[in-house]
Write an enzyme that holds these catalytic residues in place. Structure first.
Site, PDB file in Angstrom:
ATOM      1  N   THR A   1       0.837  -1.204   0.000  1.00 58.12           N
ATOM      2  CA  THR A   1       0.000   0.000   0.000  1.00 58.12           C
ATOM      3  C   THR A   1       0.871   1.254   0.000  1.00 58.12           C
ATOM      4  OG1 THR A   1      -0.109   0.236   2.399  1.00 58.12           O
ATOM      5  CG2 THR A   1      -1.726  -1.230   1.387  1.00 58.12           C
ATOM      6  N   CYS A   2       0.212   2.407  -0.160  1.00 60.63           N
ATOM      7  CA  CYS A   2       0.955   3.679  -0.224  1.00 60.63           C
ATOM      8  C   CYS A   2       1.377   4.167   1.156  1.00 60.63           C
ATOM      9  CB  CYS A   2       0.080   4.763  -0.831  1.00 60.63           C
ATOM     10  SG  CYS A   2      -0.494   4.358  -2.440  1.00 60.63           S
ATOM     11  N   ASP A   3       0.894   3.525   2.198  1.00 61.68           N
ATOM     12  CA  ASP A   3       1.111   4.050   3.542  1.00 61.68           C
ATOM     13  C   ASP A   3       2.508   3.708   4.065  1.00 61.68           C
ATOM     14  OD1 ASP A   3       0.953   4.915   6.101  1.00 61.68           O
ATOM     15  OD2 ASP A   3      -0.919   3.899   6.578  1.00 61.68           O
TER      16      ASP A   3
END
Ligand SMILES: Cc1ncc(COP(=O)(O)O)c(C=O)c1O
Length: 415
Positions: A360-362
């Site tokens: 994910t982008c996190d």
């Protein structure tokens, strides 16, 4: 009879780290070389959870052998997969559910309601009504308002009062959110008695992933002391004791074998609980070793802090146990695991310590730092053992990524 238990068994373990070059590899190698695993991977790709039911069946049999006086209710929350429920149902295991959804899943598998207990201490009135309608009769409570919800329930309804025991060394200390002290339990008993609601006994959970047999033993003796005291002072008769779950499994640290825990519990139960129906609700120990996660490398970057491999599952997915529970599954390169002994030793020489990032982008989506891995290329496969408990069930679909599929690759029958 006085029960004597060796002091070294009663102490929490020294948390010996697992050697990532040797431990866990053999079981991964065995699993990944099976035709079923190879076929599943070539059909489904990654990320993929490989579920082998044989360890579930073997663990249930081991629990039964170690604690023959205990009736086990599998805590469905740990891995609510139909195949696990079917295999455990087939072995004769009973079930511990916490929601109407879990209840329906167990009943759909053909399990009788008589093998189900509802152990969530806080329930919607509609969930209680549904469970009662489906025939469940044993429930857990820990406050007056919850007891009052059972006013007018069928007369064979039986409530267990949940006690709280602090266990700071457990990975999940479950005493903060639920449970009462002995004094509060005595008040709840009086409250139920005044309303004509039956308190059949007590329940507790020492904390999940707790490598401390002494804590298990103390919780048991404290509960038996309380039950004896209340039977004398409060005109109560109890017939049930629920000793919860909590048995630990090896992630990146060795833990004591189940038999060490049974070794402290069984003599106490034999001496003091022969008149009671003793039940337990293990979750993690039954399913952790049954599932392995196979992922692949999606991207590689060399940053200021070293090499990063980005893989196709992460802490918002199957590795949710890292954040929720602070457990740390091992991660191996599939190619090195499948090599025979000689090349593995050589691969050990070329390993570097890397960071593993999730998909994910996190920025919080980091699976592990400082993991020793051989050099990998995009598309290379990785594997984590012991991924059966509190992984898929707590995974999210953040960033639109679906929860990783589970494929059953064996153990549908085990002689
Ligand atoms: C009420 C209850 N029973 C059983 C379990 C299963 O515990 P474990 O997986 O530690 O065996 C849990 C876990 O959170 C629980 O909350």
């Amino acid at each position: 009879m006085t029960i004597t238990i060796a002091p070294e068994v009663l102490r929490p373990s020294a948390r010996t780290p697992i050697d990532p070059l040797t431990d866990g590899r053999e079981s991964c190698a065995r699993l990944l070389s099976t035709d079923a695993a190879r076929a599943a991977l070539s059909r489904e790709g990654t990320p993929l959870m490989l579920l082998d039911l044989a360890p579930v069946r073997r663990c249930y049999r081991r629990l039964r052998a170690a604690l023959p006086r205990v009736r086990f209710h599998y805590a469905v929350k740990a891995l609510s997969h139909d195949a696990v429920i079917a295999a455990l149902g087939d072995e004769g295991c009973s079930f511990d559910i916490a929601t109407a959804q879990e209840l329906h899943q167990v009943l759909r598998a053909g399990i009788s309601h008589t093998r189900v207990i509802h152990t969530h201490p806080i329930k919607k009135p509609s969930e209680i009504a549904e469970a009662l309608r489906r025939g469940v009769r044993t429930f857990v409570v820990d406050n007056e308002s919850e007891i009052d919800k059972f006013t007018g329930a069928p007369p064979d309804t039986r409530l267990l009062i949940r006690l709280a025991y602090r266990s700071p060394s457990a990975k999940s200390d479950l005493s903060g959110k639920f449970g009462v002290s002995g004094t509060e339990a005595s008040e709840l008993l009086g409250h139920a008695q005044r309303r004509g609601i039956r308190i059949a006994g007590f329940s507790y959970h020492v904390g999940s992933q707790l490598d401390d047999p002494g804590r298990f033993a103390r919780a048991l003796t404290d509960t038996l002391d309380l039950m004896e005291r209340l039977e004398k002072t409060a005109a109560a008769r109890f017939d049930t004791l629920d000793i919860g779950g909590g048995f630990p499994v090896a992630y990146d640290e060795q833990v004591r074998p189940l038999e060490d825990f049974a070794g402290v519990l069984a003599p106490i139960l034999d001496e003091r609980a022969r008149h009671l129906d003793v039940i337990a609700e293990p979750g993690r120990i039954l399913v952790a070793d049954a599932m392995s996660l196979v992922t692949s490398v999606v991207g590689i970057a060399d940053r200021d802090d070293g090499r990063w491999y980005y893989i196709d599952d992460g802490v918002y997915g199957s590795y949710s146990n890292i954040v929720a529970e602070d457990v740390h599954p091992l991660v191996f390169g599939v190619d090195e695991v499948l090599q025979d002994e000689e090349p593995v030793a050589q691969a050990g020489n070329t390993r570097r310590r890397v960071t593993l990032g999730g998909p994910t982008c996190d920025s919080a989506d980091v699976i592990a730092r400082d993991v020793p891995l051989p050099d990998l290329r995009v598309g290379d496969l990785l594997v984590s053992p012991a991924m059966g408990a509190y992984t898929s069930v707590t995974a999210t679909t953040f960033n639109g990524r679906p929860v990783t599929p589970i494929v059953v690759i064996g153990g549908q029958t085990v002689p």
